[in-house]
Design a protein around this motif. Sequence first.
Motif, PDB file in Angstrom:
ATOM      1  N   LYS A  32       0.904  -1.143   0.000  1.00 54.89           N
ATOM      2  CA  LYS A  32       0.000   0.000   0.000  1.00 54.89           C
ATOM      3  C   LYS A  32       0.944   1.194   0.000  1.00 54.89           C
ATOM      4  O   LYS A  32       1.909   1.227   0.772  1.00 54.89           O
ATOM      5  N   VAL A  33       0.675   2.166  -0.868  1.00 57.22           N
ATOM      6  CA  VAL A  33       1.600   3.293  -1.036  1.00 57.22           C
ATOM      7  C   VAL A  33       0.844   4.609  -0.885  1.00 57.22           C
ATOM      8  O   VAL A  33      -0.268   4.762  -1.394  1.00 57.22           O
ATOM      9  N   LEU A  34       1.458   5.537  -0.176  1.00 56.42           N
ATOM     10  CA  LEU A  34       0.924   6.899  -0.063  1.00 56.42           C
ATOM     11  C   LEU A  34       1.945   7.846  -0.665  1.00 56.42           C
ATOM     12  O   LEU A  34       3.075   7.948  -0.183  1.00 56.42           O
ATOM     13  N   GLU A  35       1.548   8.489  -1.741  1.00 57.72           N
ATOM     14  CA  GLU A  35       2.391   9.470  -2.431  1.00 57.72           C
ATOM     15  C   GLU A  35       1.873  10.854  -2.024  1.00 57.72           C
ATOM     16  O   GLU A  35       0.696  11.156  -2.203  1.00 57.72           O
ATOM     17  N   PRO A  36       2.720  11.713  -1.445  1.00 54.40           N
ATOM     18  CA  PRO A  36       2.252  13.029  -1.027  1.00 54.40           C
ATOM     19  C   PRO A  36       1.949  13.934  -2.227  1.00 54.40           C
ATOM     20  O   PRO A  36       2.360  13.653  -3.351  1.00 54.40           O
ATOM     21  N   LYS A  37       1.234  15.002  -1.937  1.00 55.32           N
ATOM     22  CA  LYS A  37       0.963  16.000  -2.973  1.00 55.32           C
ATOM     23  C   LYS A  37       2.282  16.656  -3.336  1.00 55.32           C
ATOM     24  O   LYS A  37       2.948  17.246  -2.486  1.00 55.32           O
ATOM     25  N   ARG A  38       2.687  16.506  -4.583  1.00 54.81           N
ATOM     26  CA  ARG A  38       3.910  17.146  -5.055  1.00 54.81           C
ATOM     27  C   ARG A  38       3.971  17.049  -6.573  1.00 54.81           C
ATOM     28  O   ARG A  38       3.433  16.124  -7.169  1.00 54.81           O
ATOM     29  N   ARG A  39       4.616  18.020  -7.163  1.00 61.85           N
ATOM     30  CA  ARG A  39       4.821  18.007  -8.622  1.00 61.85           C
ATOM     31  C   ARG A  39       6.231  17.533  -8.868  1.00 61.85           C
ATOM     32  O   ARG A  39       7.182  18.022  -8.272  1.00 61.85           O
ATOM     33  N   GLN A  40       6.351  16.549  -9.730  1.00 58.56           N
ATOM     34  CA  GLN A  40       7.671  16.016 -10.064  1.00 58.56           C
ATOM     35  C   GLN A  40       7.784  15.893 -11.577  1.00 58.56           C
ATOM     36  O   GLN A  40       6.799  15.627 -12.260  1.00 58.56           O
ATOM     37  N   GLU A  41       8.976  16.035 -12.039  1.00 62.43           N
ATOM     38  CA  GLU A  41       9.247  15.783 -13.449  1.00 62.43           C
ATOM     39  C   GLU A  41       9.432  14.274 -13.595  1.00 62.43           C
ATOM     40  O   GLU A  41      10.280  13.695 -12.921  1.00 62.43           O
ATOM     41  N   PRO A  42       8.616  13.613 -14.437  1.00 64.02           N
ATOM     42  CA  PRO A  42       8.752  12.165 -14.593  1.00 64.02           C
ATOM     43  C   PRO A  42      10.150  11.773 -15.084  1.00 64.02           C
ATOM     44  O   PRO A  42      10.715  12.428 -15.959  1.00 64.02           O
ATOM     45  N   GLU A  43      10.691  10.735 -14.478  1.00 66.77           N
ATOM     46  CA  GLU A  43      11.967  10.148 -14.894  1.00 66.77           C
ATOM     47  C   GLU A  43      11.727   8.665 -15.123  1.00 66.77           C
ATOM     48  O   GLU A  43      11.988   7.843 -14.243  1.00 66.77           O
ATOM     49  N   PRO A  44      11.185   8.310 -16.318  1.00 70.07           N
ATOM     50  CA  PRO A  44      10.883   6.896 -16.587  1.00 70.07           C
ATOM     51  C   PRO A  44      12.117   6.001 -16.458  1.00 70.07           C
ATOM     52  O   PRO A  44      13.215   6.380 -16.837  1.00 70.07           O
ATOM     53  N   ARG A  45      11.889   4.822 -15.884  1.00 69.88           N
ATOM     54  CA  ARG A  45      12.949   3.825 -15.689  1.00 69.88           C
ATOM     55  C   ARG A  45      12.453   2.475 -16.155  1.00 69.88           C
ATOM     56  O   ARG A  45      11.254   2.260 -16.306  1.00 69.88           O
ATOM     57  N   THR A  46      13.376   1.554 -16.305  1.00 76.24           N
ATOM     58  CA  THR A  46      13.021   0.187 -16.673  1.00 76.24           C
ATOM     59  C   THR A  46      13.722  -0.782 -15.730  1.00 76.24           C
ATOM     60  O   THR A  46      14.767  -0.464 -15.160  1.00 76.24           O
ATOM     61  N   HIS A  47      13.136  -1.943 -15.556  1.00 80.97           N
ATOM     62  CA  HIS A  47      13.739  -3.030 -14.782  1.00 80.97           C
ATOM     63  C   HIS A  47      12.941  -4.294 -15.068  1.00 80.97           C
ATOM     64  O   HIS A  47      11.855  -4.240 -15.653  1.00 80.97           O
ATOM     65  N   GLU A  48      13.464  -5.431 -14.677  1.00 78.75           N
ATOM     66  CA  GLU A  48      12.767  -6.691 -14.875  1.00 78.75           C
ATOM     67  C   GLU A  48      11.537  -6.737 -13.980  1.00 78.75           C
ATOM     68  O   GLU A  48      11.558  -6.241 -12.856  1.00 78.75           O
ATOM     69  N   GLY A  49      10.484  -7.315 -14.462  1.00 80.47           N
ATOM     70  CA  GLY A  49       9.305  -7.535 -13.633  1.00 80.47           C
ATOM     71  C   GLY A  49       8.016  -7.125 -14.306  1.00 80.47           C
ATOM     72  O   GLY A  49       7.976  -6.778 -15.487  1.00 80.47           O
ATOM     73  N   TYR A  50       6.954  -7.196 -13.498  1.00 75.43           N
ATOM     74  CA  TYR A  50       5.623  -6.865 -13.954  1.00 75.43           C
ATOM     75  C   TYR A  50       4.927  -6.184 -12.794  1.00 75.43           C
ATOM     76  O   TYR A  50       5.067  -6.615 -11.647  1.00 75.43           O
ATOM     77  N   GLU A  51       4.184  -5.098 -13.055  1.00 74.88           N
ATOM     78  CA  GLU A  51       3.559  -4.342 -11.975  1.00 74.88           C
ATOM     79  C   GLU A  51       2.083  -4.142 -12.249  1.00 74.88           C
ATOM     80  O   GLU A  51       1.656  -3.997 -13.386  1.00 74.88           O
ATOM     81  N   TRP A  52       1.318  -4.113 -11.158  1.00 74.94           N
ATOM     82  CA  TRP A  52      -0.114  -3.852 -11.206  1.00 74.94           C
ATOM     83  C   TRP A  52      -0.378  -2.762 -10.180  1.00 74.94           C
ATOM     84  O   TRP A  52       0.081  -2.860  -9.035  1.00 74.94           O
ATOM     85  N   LEU A  53      -1.091  -1.709 -10.569  1.00 74.00           N
ATOM     86  CA  LEU A  53      -1.410  -0.594  -9.682  1.00 74.00           C
ATOM     87  C   LEU A  53      -2.923  -0.456  -9.565  1.00 74.00           C
ATOM     88  O   LEU A  53      -3.645  -0.612 -10.557  1.00 74.00           O
ATOM     89  N   TYR A  54      -3.410  -0.143  -8.367  1.00 73.26           N
ATOM     90  CA  TYR A  54      -4.831   0.084  -8.146  1.00 73.26           C
ATOM     91  C   TYR A  54      -4.963   1.314  -7.260  1.00 73.26           C
ATOM     92  O   TYR A  54      -4.432   1.340  -6.146  1.00 73.26           O
TER      93      TYR A  54
END
Length: 190
Positions: free
Chosen positions: A105-127
């Motif tokens: 479970k993740v809580l991301e605070p209110k903030r503006r960020q410049e996206p920095e896309p990354r790659t790595h092995e795996g598979y992710e699911w977000l809800y």
Amino acid sequence: MTTDEVLAGVGPRLRQMRKDREVTLAALSETTGISVSTLSRLESGLRKPSLELLLPIARAHQVALDELVGTPTVGDPRVRSKPIVMGGRTHWPLTRQPGGLQAYKVLEPKRRQEPEPRTHEGYEWLYVLSGRLRLVLGEHDVVLTAGEAAEFDTRVPHWFGSTGEGPVEFLSLFGPQGERMHVRARPKGA
């Protein structure tokens, strides 16, 4: 509780169950095909319980085998995790085992960020549980709102975080390459 302790409790449990049902040893013997003397020795603890003896008795009393044996309860199933703060995000691990599929479970605070896309092995699911989650995935730049989910191969350049409008709370399932999450939805009208 040790195996010997569990087995020692079977006889008294069998006797009590039979008496609570007002069944005689002779009647139980007739129903199960087990001799009266064997049933008596089983109840008094002079004979070790075996599946060959317990299964017919469970059938006769119409109870699950677990009820006869009195299997010990499973340990506390709750995952008590301590929050981990990484890069300004607070993560609560929801799984205990290292490696394999991981849930957070993740809580991301209110903030503006410049996206920095990354790659790595795996598979992710977000809800998304609450708020708005910005997801940059390859050429896509989308905003997910509460109740929406996304899944992707993490070898595709990706980034996700707050839209800057407020905090966002979401679930993240991450697995090594080849371990994909599957969302099963009911057909429309069902």
